[in-house]
Scaffold this motif. Structure first.
Motif, PDB file in Angstrom:
ATOM      1  N   VAL A   1      64.106  74.301   9.814  1.00 11.98           N
ATOM      2  CA  VAL A   1      64.128  72.888  10.171  1.00 11.98           C
ATOM      3  C   VAL A   1      63.027  72.155   9.416  1.00 11.98           C
ATOM      4  CG1 VAL A   1      65.083  73.390  12.438  1.00 11.98           C
ATOM      5  CG2 VAL A   1      62.600  73.197  12.172  1.00 11.98           C
ATOM      6  N   GLU A   2      63.254  70.863   9.195  1.00 21.28           N
ATOM      7  CA  GLU A   2      62.265  70.000   8.559  1.00 21.28           C
ATOM      8  C   GLU A   2      61.860  68.919   9.557  1.00 21.28           C
ATOM      9  OE1 GLU A   2      63.703  68.457   4.921  1.00 21.28           O
ATOM     10  OE2 GLU A   2      64.035  70.420   3.988  1.00 21.28           O
ATOM     11  N   GLU A   3      60.528  68.723   9.694  1.00 22.93           N
ATOM     12  CA  GLU A   3      60.038  67.745  10.660  1.00 22.93           C
ATOM     13  C   GLU A   3      60.353  66.330  10.195  1.00 22.93           C
ATOM     14  OE1 GLU A   3      56.428  68.211  13.087  1.00 22.93           O
ATOM     15  OE2 GLU A   3      55.847  69.721  11.600  1.00 22.93           O
ATOM     16  N   SER A   4      60.643  65.452  11.176  1.00 23.39           N
ATOM     17  CA  SER A   4      60.899  64.039  10.913  1.00 23.39           C
ATOM     18  C   SER A   4      60.672  63.287  12.214  1.00 23.39           C
ATOM     19  CB  SER A   4      62.324  63.837  10.398  1.00 23.39           C
ATOM     20  OG  SER A   4      63.268  64.185  11.405  1.00 23.39           O
TER      21      SER A   4
ATOM     22  N   ASP B   1      47.795  80.665  19.001  1.00 19.38           N
ATOM     23  CA  ASP B   1      47.826  80.082  17.658  1.00 19.38           C
ATOM     24  C   ASP B   1      48.417  81.011  16.609  1.00 19.38           C
ATOM     25  OD1 ASP B   1      46.692  77.763  18.634  1.00 19.38           O
ATOM     26  OD2 ASP B   1      44.641  78.504  18.289  1.00 19.38           O
ATOM     27  N   PHE B   2      49.300  81.890  17.020  1.00 22.52           N
ATOM     28  CA  PHE B   2      49.982  82.738  16.044  1.00 22.52           C
ATOM     29  C   PHE B   2      51.134  81.930  15.430  1.00 22.52           C
ATOM     30  CE2 PHE B   2      52.466  86.193  14.350  1.00 22.52           C
ATOM     31  CZ  PHE B   2      51.490  87.097  13.945  1.00 22.52           C
ATOM     32  N   PRO B   3      51.315  81.963  14.108  1.00 21.16           N
ATOM     33  CA  PRO B   3      52.332  81.099  13.462  1.00 21.16           C
ATOM     34  C   PRO B   3      53.772  81.517  13.846  1.00 21.16           C
ATOM     35  CG  PRO B   3      51.409  82.629  11.867  1.00 21.16           C
ATOM     36  CD  PRO B   3      50.581  82.779  13.116  1.00 21.16           C
ATOM     37  N   ALA B   4      54.601  80.508  13.963  1.00 22.91           N
ATOM     38  CA  ALA B   4      56.039  80.723  14.221  1.00 22.91           C
ATOM     39  C   ALA B   4      56.817  79.633  13.482  1.00 22.91           C
ATOM     40  CB  ALA B   4      56.363  80.680  15.713  1.00 22.91           C
ATOM     41  N   THR B   5      58.059  79.928  13.147  1.00 21.65           N
ATOM     42  CA  THR B   5      58.900  79.007  12.373  1.00 21.65           C
ATOM     43  C   THR B   5      60.198  78.776  13.137  1.00 21.65           C
ATOM     44  OG1 THR B   5      57.979  79.930  10.344  1.00 21.65           O
ATOM     45  CG2 THR B   5      59.949  78.554  10.126  1.00 21.65           C
ATOM     46  N   TRP B   6      60.640  77.501  13.133  1.00 17.59           N
ATOM     47  CA  TRP B   6      61.881  77.133  13.822  1.00 17.59           C
ATOM     48  C   TRP B   6      63.030  77.045  12.825  1.00 17.59           C
ATOM     49  CZ3 TRP B   6      62.612  76.664  19.040  1.00 17.59           C
ATOM     50  CH2 TRP B   6      61.464  76.637  19.839  1.00 17.59           C
ATOM     51  N   TYR B   7      64.193  77.533  13.250  1.00 14.81           N
ATOM     52  CA  TYR B   7      65.409  77.495  12.424  1.00 14.81           C
ATOM     53  C   TYR B   7      66.547  76.892  13.255  1.00 14.81           C
ATOM     54  CZ  TYR B   7      63.061  80.704   9.210  1.00 14.81           C
ATOM     55  OH  TYR B   7      62.194  81.286   8.324  1.00 14.81           O
ATOM     56  N   LYS B   8      67.460  76.218  12.561  1.00 12.73           N
ATOM     57  CA  LYS B   8      68.686  75.689  13.195  1.00 12.73           C
ATOM     58  C   LYS B   8      69.883  76.146  12.371  1.00 12.73           C
ATOM     59  CE  LYS B   8      71.095  71.452  14.600  1.00 12.73           C
ATOM     60  NZ  LYS B   8      72.279  71.488  13.749  1.00 12.73           N
TER      61      LYS B   8
ATOM     62  N   VAL C   1      74.794  64.054  18.981  1.00 11.84           N
ATOM     63  CA  VAL C   1      75.797  65.122  18.957  1.00 11.84           C
ATOM     64  C   VAL C   1      75.568  66.046  17.771  1.00 11.84           C
ATOM     65  CG1 VAL C   1      78.265  65.605  18.752  1.00 11.84           C
ATOM     66  CG2 VAL C   1      77.487  63.706  20.169  1.00 11.84           C
ATOM     67  N   ARG C   2      75.153  65.480  16.627  1.00  7.43           N
ATOM     68  CA  ARG C   2      74.931  66.298  15.429  1.00  7.43           C
ATOM     69  C   ARG C   2      73.787  67.298  15.597  1.00  7.43           C
ATOM     70  NH1 ARG C   2      73.104  61.143  14.145  1.00  7.43           N
ATOM     71  NH2 ARG C   2      70.824  60.967  13.883  1.00  7.43           N
ATOM     72  N   ASP C   3      72.937  67.105  16.641  1.00 13.67           N
ATOM     73  CA  ASP C   3      71.814  68.024  16.871  1.00 13.67           C
ATOM     74  C   ASP C   3      72.254  69.297  17.571  1.00 13.67           C
ATOM     75  OD1 ASP C   3      69.971  66.264  15.728  1.00 13.67           O
ATOM     76  OD2 ASP C   3      69.752  65.148  17.597  1.00 13.67           O
ATOM     77  N   SER C   4      73.518  69.391  18.001  1.00  9.78           N
ATOM     78  CA  SER C   4      73.996  70.621  18.636  1.00  9.78           C
ATOM     79  C   SER C   4      73.932  71.776  17.650  1.00  9.78           C
ATOM     80  CB  SER C   4      75.435  70.430  19.123  1.00  9.78           C
ATOM     81  OG  SER C   4      75.528  69.382  20.055  1.00  9.78           O
ATOM     82  N   GLY C   5      73.626  72.983  18.146  1.00 11.85           N
ATOM     83  CA  GLY C   5      73.601  74.145  17.273  1.00 11.85           C
ATOM     84  C   GLY C   5      72.799  75.282  17.873  1.00 11.85           C
TER      85      GLY C   5
END
Length: 1025
Positions: free
Chosen positions: A756-759, A744-751, A780-784
């Motif tokens: 990133v923003e959840e949806s 449960d250690f916090p981590a953050t996702w980046y693109k 296709v736009r999710d590539s990165g």
């Protein structure tokens, strides 16, 4: 005048200037330019000294360094000179372009009816009209040449001649030619005859007759070619050539060229009378052919161009010039450098008949080596026209349905641009075809030549399908010439010479006239009176340019080859250049030039050099850096001037002459960077023992330092340890998992560096040590590049999402389409995705939409439509989607006969009660026929059946009787097929003289998809059988 570069950066510099624009009133006008500078400059647009503001009709689009001015609905009041001005802290630059707004053309008045017939051309008052134009001629040296032209018009036009754009008295002495004016009767017009007394080789060229009066100007041209008479019979190629020129006075120059590349030799000769030029290769005179081009360029130089050089082109090339005063020679030794990797068996020259086929074959060293085929510089794609075969190491190109324009040079190329070359000669009515394309400057003369096999035949010249006037056409024996004097943009297009069913085509392109650039500044001087400054002075060019211009000043550091722009200056005079204008201390040269919309003048270099030293101050200093164990530590600062500096670590100077280095073997690694005004020191993967290190930077006038602190990361990543690369297909579920060492250690996702923003389309989950990023349906736009970042550590994922390969749904087999002239032909290709990119090809070349070809897209359905098909529109079509292709064969014919079979009268002998079938095959399935017997139309009954199946029409007598004997006709329009039936009680003997029956056989075609079209009384596209 003093120009100060500011206290930092580099001044603006235009990489691309805006170009003048001409538009019709009401249309859209756009100016574009590209300008760079450090910092990025502010750009404004001005007109008449006033800054322009955005409005409903005026906008200023920007895209990075590209700046534009967009004017909608241009009005005559919008015409003028627009100035783009760019400023930053280091200086200023500007560029200008003119916008011209033309009035729309007035509608032409409707012609008024008149009972009187119109007068003949040139008989009424108006601009001159040529009644008779000069004729092109091919003569031997020494022959007399007579060129005559006659023009009408009122007032009577004045006639005069030019050769290659120059007056005759500028080209020749008066003793070499005569001008003989003709009668001046208004009904016959004015005429002027040019008589060349004894033609010389330099007399070859384009002769233009001009007619001018108060109402306008007209011109007509002709080509004159003077050939050297053949004094001796041709030599045996195996014998040593007889000497045709004197020995060389000096050693020839040496020229190296890679095999498959072009070699170009230029010889510039002057003399009076104008010398005759002849090129020689290894002692023999050279004649032009497909790979050896000989011409005279616009500067008057004589050019020999050897295309696609081969080993056999190695040798001595000599340009021999002679006139009555003597001769001179210029020679060059050509060496052809052969590649290491060569074709095992090269191509060989081949010949073929028009409408036939030829095969080109070569061998590569290894069967796995890919190859490509070219016709000159055009890549050939595999199709029905160009069949490309690979069998082991053998490569073949089969060219089907040869045309005159298939004549030329063909190449097979493997990797490394290694080529083998061969000539393809097409034998037919046309011996010498037109070039693929011809580029001519506006106002120049365009000449096109065709040589035919038969002498005295008459061909047809046309442009974009419209026949050209006779005044610009000439024929003499086997030669046919088209001369277009003083071409304009309206003359551009596809020019075709047709002779029966044979034709050759060229693309005539007319380029804009080039204006002369301005002259250079004069009286340039350099004064070095003050320390760390230099004063530069100059005067305007003489004569001054007619259009607006500026001066561009550039600098060059001694020992460097690069010139860098300093300033753009409006007026002549003087400019003071301080040390702040240069990036580093050193000695500098300066030069200046004049720049206008027509180009740039030659540069003028100031004599001497000046020693300049930049001064710098600290804009953004060093700051203490805190990082986790194993991370890179980055120290950076910004200066006000571009200047070199030194970095120190714990008091020890770091070496800056290497991109990367170490303080000592096994110790801390570092990297030093400088980009413009910014200096950076990067310490690689710092450890706990590096904590407390002191970093320093120093340069003239600047000294700064900062400290390094190492923090221990509270967590580390268990998996993945390395960067992960993943590939998915659209709509697949993507799950990225990062496992940490703590729960449960916090981590953050980046693109791509952004959080990133959840949806609904991107979900982030945490389950104990595992952190997941989920894409339920990837696009296709999710590539990165994705990153899971926690305290001091990160895990990296490279995600690629691709569309599934596109498939062609229909057709699955080869489609054959048959149509007649003027029918509408529609080819349809259906793919499995609406957004798939589809391309159409005809005979291996991509199809572009035009008046004769329409491309339609409707969801997954893609169509190619020929609204009014002609025989020349037929061919092999391909619909290409991804790696898949659909093939169509389109045949357009002029119907000369409705009945395909039988071609002659058919005699049928039968025995009473036998079954008799009369068969007639038509060219179209929807055609209707009429059956008659002895002149009377037959009526269907159980004893006489009429059948129809596709293109077949049958008359069936199930049980023939004696009274069924007679002549049967199958009639359609004005055609008929005749059948004579003789019914007997039993077969006649073999010896009977009347026993001569013909067997009516209908061969079935191979099963394939076929489309038919039908025109009047309605137009439609029929379906498949």
């Amino acid at each position: 005048m003093k120009a100060d570069s500011g206290d930092q950066g580099s001044p603006p510099c235009f990489l691309r200037f805006p170009r003048p624009v001409r538009v019709v009133s009401g249309a859209e006008a756009e100016l574009k330019c590209v300008v760079l500078g450090e910092p990025p400059p502010t750009v404004v647009w001005e007109k008449g000294g006033q800054e322009l503001l955005a409005s409903e009709r005026l906008s200023f689009p920007e895209d990075g360094a590209e700046h534009g001015l967009l004017l909608s609905g241009a009005l005559p009041t919008d015409a003028g000179v627009y100035v783009c001005r760019a400023r930053n802290a280091a200086g200023e630059a500007y560029a200008a372009a003119a916008v011209t707004v033309l009035e729309p053309p007035a509608p032409e008045p409707e012609p008024q009816s008149s009972e009187c017939p119109p007068p003949p051309p040139g008989s009424g008052e108006g601009a001159p009209v040529f009644l008779t134009g000069p004729q092109s001629q091919w003569v031997l040296r020494g022959a007399e040449v007579v060129l005559t032209c006659r023009a009408g018009g009122l007032p009577e036009p004045k006639l005069y001649w030019e050769k290659d754009g120059m007056a005759l008295d500028e080209v020749w002495d008066s003793s070499h030619f005569k001008l003989e004016p003709g009668g001046g009767a208004s009904d016959e017009g004015a005429s002027l005859t040019l008589r060349i007394l004894a033609a010389r080789l330099p007399d070859s060229g384009v002769y233009v007759c001009h007619a001018r009066n108060a109402h306008g100007h007209a011109q007509a041209g002709a080509l004159l070619q003077v050939h050297q008479p053949q004094e001796n019979p041709p030599q045996d190629p195996d014998e040593n050539p007889a000497p045709v020129m004197g020995p060389l006075k000096c050693a020839p120059k040496t020229f190296w060229v890679n095999e498959g590349k072009h070699a170009k030799f230029r010889c510039y000769v002057m003399g009076k009378p104008e010398p005759e030029i002849e090129w020689h290769f290894e002692g023999r005179p050279l004649l032009p052919d497909r790979r050896r081009l000989m011409y005279r360029d616009r500067d008057g130089g004589f050019v020999l161009k050897v295309l696609y050089c081969q080993a056999k082109d190695h040798g001595l090339y000599v340009c021999a010039a002679r006139n009555s005063a003597g001769q001179t020679l210029s020679a060059v030794q050509l060496h052809v450098k052969e590649p290491r990797l060569r074709f095992t068996r090269p191509l060989q020259d081949v010949e073929g008949r028009e409408h036939g086929i030829v095969v080109l074959e070569c061998k590569v060293p290894n069967s796995r080596i890919p190859t490509a085929w070219f016709r000159e510089d055009q890549r050939l794609l595999p199709c029905r026209k160009y069949e490309q075969i690979e069998e082991g190491t053998v490569r073949r190109l089969v060219i089907h349905k040869l045309k005159a324009d298939d004549d030329g040079v063909y190449l097979c190329e493997m990797r490394g641009r290694v080529r083998t070359v061969a000539n393809v000669t097409v034998k037919g009515p046309i011996l010498k075809r037109l070039p693929r394309k011809l580029d001519v400057l506006e106002g120049e003369n365009a000449v096109l030549l065709v040589e035919t096999q038969e002498a005295g035949v008459r061909g047809c010249w046309s442009r974009d399908g419209e026949e050209l006037p006779d005044t610009c056409q000439s024929s003499c024996g086997h030669m046919h010439a088209l001369v277009l004097p003083g071409v304009t943009r309206e003359d551009a297009g596809e020019v075709t010479f047709s002779l029966g069913n044979s034709r050759t085509t060229t693309l005539l392109r007319v380029k804009c006239v080039r204006y002369s650039p301005p002259g250079p500044p004069v009286m340039v001087e350099m004064f070095k009176g003050q320390k760390n400054k230099v004063l530069l002075t100059w005067k305007p060019p003489e004569p001054p340019p007619e259009t607006s211009f500026i001066y561009r000043l550039e600098r060059q550091e001694v020992g460097s080859e690069d010139w860098i722009q300093c300033f753009s200056i409006d007026k002549a005079g003087a400019v003071e250049v301080p040390g702040d204008c240069v990036p580093t201390e050193g000695d500098y040269h300066f030069r200046i030039c004049t720049v206008s919309e027509h180009g740039r003048s030659p540069h003028v270099v100031f004599n001497g050099s000046a020693h300049l030293v930049p001064t710098a101050r600290l804009v953004s200093g060093l700051e203490d850096v805190q990082v986790y164990d194993g991370e890179d530590a980055v120290f950076s600062l910004d200066l006000s001037a571009i200047i070199q500096g030194s970095w120190f670590l714990n008091g020890e100077q770091l070496k800056s002459d290497e991109p990367e280095g170490q303080v000592e073997p096994g110790a801390l690694r570092y990297r030093i960077e400088q980009k413009g005004l910014q200096h950076r020191l990067i310490l690689r993967a710092v450890k706990h023992q590096d904590s407390g290190a002191l970093v320093g930077f120093t340069c003239p006038g600047v000294q700064d330092s900062a400290a390094l602190t190492i923090q221990e990361s509270p967590v580390h990543i268990l998996s993945p340890q390395d960067k992960v690369s993943l590939t998915f297909t659209t709509s697949e579920r993507v799950v990225l998992t990062c496992e940490l060492s703590r729960v449960d250690f916090p981590a953050t996702w980046y693109k791509d560096g952004q959080k990133v923003e959840e949806s609904e389309l991107l979900v982030v989950k945490t389950d104990g040590r595992k952190h997941r990023l989920v894409l339920p349906e990837a696009q296709v736009r999710d590539s990165g590049e994705f990153e899971c970042r926690t305290e001091g550590v990160s895990a990296f994922f490279s995600v690629t999402v691709q569309d599934p390969p596109v498939r062609i749904v229909d057709p699955q087999e080869h489609v054959f389409v048959h149509a007649i002239t003027s029918e509408c032909v529609r080819l349809t290709c259906e793919v499995d995705r609406e957004d798939a990119a589809v391309h159409w090809y005809k005979d291996g070349q991509e199809v572009e939409e035009s008046d004769v070809i329409v491309l339609e897209n409707e969801g997954p359905h893609h169509r190619l439509v020929l609204p009014a098909a002609r025989p020349c529109h037929g061919g092999e079509f391909q619909c290409v989607a991804g790696d898949q292709r659909a093939y169509f064969t389109v045949t357009i014919t002029d119907i000369s006969s409705w009945i395909v079979y039988p071609s002659g009268k058919v005699y049928v002998a039968a025995v009473r009660l036998e079954r008799v079938v009369l068969t007639c095959e038509l060219c179209r399935p929807w055609a209707e026929v009429r059956w008659t017997k002895d002149g009377e139309e037959v009526v269907e009954s159980p004893a006489l059946l009429l059948e129809k199946e596709d293109t077949i029409r049958r008359l069936v007598l199930p049980s023939v009787r004696l009274e069924d004997s007679g002549e049967y006709l199958c009639e359609i329009h004005d055609e008929m097929a005749s059948f004579t039936i003789t019914v007997t009680e039993s077969y006649q003997s073999q010896d009977s003289p009347n026993n001569n029956p013909e067997l009516c056989v209908l061969l079935k075609k191979p099963k394939s998809r076929r489309f038919w079209s039908r025109l009047p009384p309605w137009r439609r596209t029929a379906g498949a059988e």
